[in-house]
Design a protein around this motif. Sequence first.
Motif, PDB file in Angstrom:
ATOM      1  N   GLU A 102       0.832  -1.194   0.000  1.00 17.82           N
ATOM      2  CA  GLU A 102       0.000   0.000   0.000  1.00 17.82           C
ATOM      3  C   GLU A 102       0.874   1.253   0.000  1.00 17.82           C
ATOM      4  OE1 GLU A 102      -4.254  -1.343   0.713  1.00 17.82           O
ATOM      5  OE2 GLU A 102      -2.408  -2.425   1.014  1.00 17.82           O
ATOM      6  N   GLY A 163      -7.489  14.352  -5.322  1.00 18.65           N
ATOM      7  CA  GLY A 163      -8.230  13.180  -4.883  1.00 18.65           C
ATOM      8  C   GLY A 163      -9.174  12.679  -5.964  1.00 18.65           C
ATOM      9  N   THR A 185     -11.149  -6.578 -10.342  1.00 16.72           N
ATOM     10  CA  THR A 185     -12.350  -5.988  -9.754  1.00 16.72           C
ATOM     11  C   THR A 185     -13.643  -6.518 -10.354  1.00 16.72           C
ATOM     12  OG1 THR A 185     -12.033  -4.158 -11.265  1.00 16.72           O
ATOM     13  CG2 THR A 185     -11.282  -3.854  -9.028  1.00 16.72           C
TER      14      THR A 185
ATOM     15  N   MET B   1      -8.589  11.062  -2.789  1.00 12.36           N
ATOM     16  CA  MET B   1      -8.741   9.682  -2.354  1.00 12.36           C
ATOM     17  C   MET B   1      -9.111   9.572  -0.901  1.00 12.36           C
ATOM     18  SD  MET B   1      -7.749   6.755  -3.836  1.00 12.36           S
ATOM     19  CE  MET B   1      -8.212   6.078  -2.405  1.00 12.36           C
ATOM     20  N   PHE B   2      -9.811   8.493  -0.656  1.00  6.28           N
ATOM     21  CA  PHE B   2     -10.230   8.302   0.722  1.00  6.28           C
ATOM     22  C   PHE B   2      -9.149   7.580   1.502  1.00  6.28           C
ATOM     23  CE2 PHE B   2     -13.889   9.723  -1.076  1.00  6.28           C
ATOM     24  CZ  PHE B   2     -14.808  10.031  -0.097  1.00  6.28           C
ATOM     25  N   ARG B   3      -8.000   8.239   1.609  1.00  5.38           N
ATOM     26  CA  ARG B   3      -6.945   7.516   2.277  1.00  5.38           C
ATOM     27  C   ARG B   3      -6.904   7.860   3.752  1.00  5.38           C
ATOM     28  NH1 ARG B   3      -1.710   7.729   0.816  1.00  5.38           N
ATOM     29  NH2 ARG B   3      -2.002   9.067  -0.972  1.00  5.38           N
ATOM     30  N   LEU B  80     -24.750   5.185   1.974  1.00  7.20           N
ATOM     31  CA  LEU B  80     -23.791   4.082   1.894  1.00  7.20           C
ATOM     32  C   LEU B  80     -24.539   2.770   1.751  1.00  7.20           C
ATOM     33  CD1 LEU B  80     -22.310   6.137   4.196  1.00  7.20           C
ATOM     34  CD2 LEU B  80     -20.705   4.245   4.114  1.00  7.20           C
ATOM     35  N   GLY B  87     -22.944  10.546  -2.846  1.00  5.94           N
ATOM     36  CA  GLY B  87     -23.161  11.813  -2.167  1.00  5.94           C
ATOM     37  C   GLY B  87     -24.035  12.706  -3.019  1.00  5.94           C
ATOM     38  N   VAL B  94     -23.166  14.481  -6.265  1.00  8.09           N
ATOM     39  CA  VAL B  94     -21.837  15.070  -6.359  1.00  8.09           C
ATOM     40  C   VAL B  94     -20.741  14.032  -6.236  1.00  8.09           C
ATOM     41  CG1 VAL B  94     -22.523  17.351  -5.551  1.00  8.09           C
ATOM     42  CG2 VAL B  94     -21.823  15.617  -3.887  1.00  8.09           C
ATOM     43  N   LEU B  95     -21.122  12.849  -5.827  1.00 13.81           N
ATOM     44  CA  LEU B  95     -20.094  11.843  -5.585  1.00 13.81           C
ATOM     45  C   LEU B  95     -20.697  10.456  -5.813  1.00 13.81           C
ATOM     46  CD1 LEU B  95     -17.158  11.708  -4.278  1.00 13.81           C
ATOM     47  CD2 LEU B  95     -18.354  11.105  -2.176  1.00 13.81           C
ATOM     48  N   ARG B  96     -19.963   9.630  -6.500  1.00 11.30           N
ATOM     49  CA  ARG B  96     -20.413   8.245  -6.620  1.00 11.30           C
ATOM     50  C   ARG B  96     -19.190   7.343  -6.635  1.00 11.30           C
ATOM     51  NH1 ARG B  96     -24.532   4.753  -8.429  1.00 11.30           N
ATOM     52  NH2 ARG B  96     -26.052   6.424  -8.585  1.00 11.30           N
ATOM     53  N   LEU B  97     -19.111   6.488  -5.637  1.00  7.74           N
ATOM     54  CA  LEU B  97     -17.968   5.589  -5.537  1.00  7.74           C
ATOM     55  C   LEU B  97     -18.466   4.161  -5.499  1.00  7.74           C
ATOM     56  CD1 LEU B  97     -16.073   7.571  -2.800  1.00  7.74           C
ATOM     57  CD2 LEU B  97     -15.518   7.495  -5.225  1.00  7.74           C
ATOM     58  N   LYS B 100     -16.721  -1.991  -5.956  1.00 10.08           N
ATOM     59  CA  LYS B 100     -16.162  -3.004  -6.845  1.00 10.08           C
ATOM     60  C   LYS B 100     -14.923  -2.478  -7.560  1.00 10.08           C
ATOM     61  CE  LYS B 100     -18.349  -6.815  -9.110  1.00 10.08           C
ATOM     62  NZ  LYS B 100     -19.233  -7.232 -10.161  1.00 10.08           N
ATOM     63  N   SER B 101     -15.009  -1.244  -8.007  1.00  7.12           N
ATOM     64  CA  SER B 101     -13.866  -0.714  -8.724  1.00  7.12           C
ATOM     65  C   SER B 101     -12.867  -0.061  -7.783  1.00  7.12           C
ATOM     66  CB  SER B 101     -14.327   0.294  -9.772  1.00  7.12           C
ATOM     67  OG  SER B 101     -14.944   1.386  -9.142  1.00  7.12           O
ATOM     68  N   ASN B 102     -13.197  -0.017  -6.523  1.00  6.20           N
ATOM     69  CA  ASN B 102     -12.286   0.606  -5.578  1.00  6.20           C
ATOM     70  C   ASN B 102     -12.384  -0.073  -4.215  1.00  6.20           C
ATOM     71  OD1 ASN B 102     -10.794   2.349  -3.966  1.00  6.20           O
ATOM     72  ND2 ASN B 102     -11.314   4.083  -5.273  1.00  6.20           N
ATOM     73  N   PRO B 103     -11.511  -1.072  -3.990  1.00  5.47           N
ATOM     74  CA  PRO B 103     -11.593  -1.881  -2.768  1.00  5.47           C
ATOM     75  C   PRO B 103     -11.492  -1.041  -1.504  1.00  5.47           C
ATOM     76  CG  PRO B 103      -9.972  -2.784  -4.277  1.00  5.47           C
ATOM     77  CD  PRO B 103     -10.402  -1.481  -4.853  1.00  5.47           C
ATOM     78  N   LEU B 108     -13.822   0.705   3.639  1.00  6.06           N
ATOM     79  CA  LEU B 108     -14.380   1.796   4.445  1.00  6.06           C
ATOM     80  C   LEU B 108     -15.840   1.572   4.748  1.00  6.06           C
ATOM     81  CD1 LEU B 108     -13.071   5.154   3.001  1.00  6.06           C
ATOM     82  CD2 LEU B 108     -12.727   4.162   5.267  1.00  6.06           C
ATOM     83  N   THR B 147      -4.748  -2.154   4.277  1.00  5.91           N
ATOM     84  CA  THR B 147      -5.519  -1.074   3.674  1.00  5.91           C
ATOM     85  C   THR B 147      -5.976  -0.097   4.748  1.00  5.91           C
ATOM     86  OG1 THR B 147      -6.326  -2.669   2.077  1.00  5.91           O
ATOM     87  CG2 THR B 147      -7.461  -0.564   2.135  1.00  5.91           C
TER      88      THR B 147
END
Lengths: 773, 185
Positions: A102, A163, A185, B1-3, B80, B87, B94-97, B100-103, B108, B147
């Motif tokens: 990571e 981001g 994925t 990113m949601f890091r 969620l 969102g 305004v937001l769509r995550l 599947k495409s983002n583990p 989270l 992660t």
Amino acid sequence: MIQKRRLKLAAWVWLLAIGVVLALAIKSEPIVDSSIMSLLPISEYRPLAQEAIEQVSASFSKRLVILASADNKKKAQEAIHSLAQGLEALPEVSHVYWTLSESEMGEIQDELYPYRFFILDEATREHLINNRFDNIQAKALSSLYSPLGARVSLIDDPFGLFGTLNLNHQRTSGIQVSNGFLQVTDATLPTYMIAVTLAGDPFRPAIQQKVLGQVKERSKVLHELGVTLRMSGMLLHAEAGAKQANNEIMTIGLGSFLGIAVVMLWVFRQLTSLLLMIVPVLLGTVVATSVTLLVFGQVHLITLAFGVGLVGVSIDYALHFICVRQGLAADKVLGRILPGLLLGLFSSVMAYAAQSYAPFPGLQQMAVFSVVGLSASCLTVILWFPLLTSKVSPKAVEVIGKLESIRYNAFRLNASPLVIIVLIIICGLSIKTVIESVSIDDVRLLQTSPKTLLDQDRDVQRLLGGTSSAQFLLIKGATIEQCLQKEERLAPLLNGLIKEGLLEGYQALSGQLPSLNRQRENVELVKQLYARQIAPFFKILKIPEEKMNEANEVLTASQATLLTADAWLKLKGSGVWSGLIVGEDNHSAATIIRLTGSLSEASKLSLQKLSENEVGVDFVDQVQNISNVLVSYREEVTVLLMLAYLGVFLVLTGRYKRQVWRVVLPSLLASVITLALLVWLEQGLNLFHIMALILVLGIGLDMGVFLIETNGSAYTWLAVSLSTYTSLLAFGLLAFSDTPVLHHYGVTVLIGLVCVWLLTLGMCKQPAKEIDL
Amino acid sequence: MFRGVFLTMMLWSTLSAADISFEQLNAIAATPETLTGQFRQQKYLSELGATLDSSGVFSYRRNESIRWETLTPIQNVLTLTPNSIIGSQGEHEVLRLDAKSNPVIGVLSDVFFSVLTAKWGNLSAYFSLSGVSENGWAVELMPIDTTVMQLMEKVILKGDGLIRELTVYEKNGDTTTIYFENLIQ
């Protein structure tokens, strides 16, 4: 006496030469190639496109992708771990890519952070261009107040542009890093990937055995644990090809050899005659294989399978010697048959050399293989047979009588006008069938891999969002910058195709590295955003004004360095994408846009149109190119064949006058009837059918000429009949090959030779009397 | 990113040495089918030395969805599901995550769901736990999943039958604390 000693010396020198060539070939480590690519014509296509194609396919050929799926993550991850460790230990593997920590991923992501005002996410850019600044603010606020909010610096990047960019960059590939593993994925079950780069040519047997041997061994164990492996890569096709070659050499080769051996034993009733015939064939094949290896560095699967067929033709020389030996002393035979032998060799060599006219490296190999093989066995007969047959004298009494009786009693086709009319009608109907037939000139003709393997390949490529190595857009310009600008002009059009459902997706360099032009535009857009929105934004957040000024200063300060192509190439994260640059020097540059998914005819048409809109953009469709080349060579070989008949007819008319029809008509009629039957049997004609007719012409002419030259001697009839039979077995059995090219060739020879023998029988002069030996 | 992530609440209460396990927590904390209530959120940004306050209402349905509606200072709805985060403000998305495409989003989402619904079994895949049970419970979660480690330093949870406070400590010194109030099962 001296001449005899010299001949003896020459024989031993020849044997020594064979030994040396063989030793050299073995030392060079033999490779059996089964790749379609190497069968492809050396293109007359624009050289840059060719370079692009080669670069794309070269990187493709050394890659092996393995996917492991299981019903739970842990199992699949453990499988990947153990597989990867095993593969890493192999010297045949240069790199195994299966894990990314990571922190490494974070590093790669952060590389672009300094360029966050130059590289913008597409949606963000769209909003900015249309002055929808509040939209960007809404997004930033949403994520800032979200309990799952992003880590952002309100000074460095208050609107979280970086981001957003990162999120969408990630979404473009089918792979995500999860717990250090590369997760696929789109798979239904938890699935992870290993990407292996081989240390050498995937066609090397050692690499196939070591790498696939290990994977397959592990695969069995894993299968019991509930882990399924799927693979994609040239290595698999190479292995399947080599296996198929081995199988076909074993079955078809052995079959034709046994068929020939049994008949020869039956004809000559002597083991020595059979052994005598094997010697030149064996040596011819050995020398041909060795020389081909030394010249080309490898032998193609198709050459090898075809080479097995050489057995049938080179046996002719031995046959002629043995047939004549029946009535003459061993040392006298050579004097009698040498002119004929050399003439035969010359005509065969010419026929095979003509194959190299087709620009397929595979066919050129075959030409070399055949020419060398035939010459070597002919030389063996000339040098060794006088020595080997000095004490034995083969006899073929019975069969000669039987064959002669067949020829004597055969129905003469010129016996009545009615038969001639029937023949003309058959001929007319055949020509009509052929003219009305469709031609099948498809790249699948060149496909040698089994369907299951191709299906698995497609499956893996689909999951990985894999792109075709044969269809892409080629962008040419004076500099990379120019190419990038062209790509950026194409992008909206490509996105349009995606919306219309004509394209699944694409990968372009400009998606990773915007042109400098675009970068300058972007930073201007961001400046506008700050000017309009930063004050209200900070007000909502209740953050003091001096912080806002700091943020403005950061933007001003980061305007200095744009991301150049050189700087980009030095980034860790660019490695995956650098293959999109296919050529760059001081005067020109080229990039490719890879296309995802399979393309329909409509997609191809729109891509073609789209490429015509922009100068220096080509839609490269290697699949279509190949089909086009197959079409044009089929047409050219057809014309060539017709010219050959015309030439032969004119030349032979001078010599045989009104008898010339006995020589030319059998093969001509046989060819026409064969083609008509092929249309009926195989639903269409292709290049390889026509090429096989060259052999039909050659053998038919041989029969006619030899019979007329020897005044219809019984020994000649035996020799030509036997040689038809051996060719029939040698080539005709290829009809059972799983390799489409060989199958088409084989079927044609099978039908053609049977027809030619029957027609010759019906058209040759009736022997004066039925001999009774 | 949601890091860097997440919920917060400063729960500086000392954790006693009396260990508590995920299993024991299962016995104490309820795992209601549905839960609605109000929240107050304080996001401390170490870079600015400032705190972003917000508040709103939330509701969740076990295993289905969490609706997280911020009412002040902005109006924002976060929805969620186990597979996505969406969102929206007013009618605008305004937001769509997509998980599947983002583990990372998947992780989270899973962690957030597990915390709110007290699915301790799920949390044990991501965290090691230490804590006390005294007048309710307070636990400290240390990430063991790589992660999650990238996203947060630690998480502190406090509750009785239901969760009351939650704090996430991020690596850069930011913290997010959420107080849950007027909870109705």
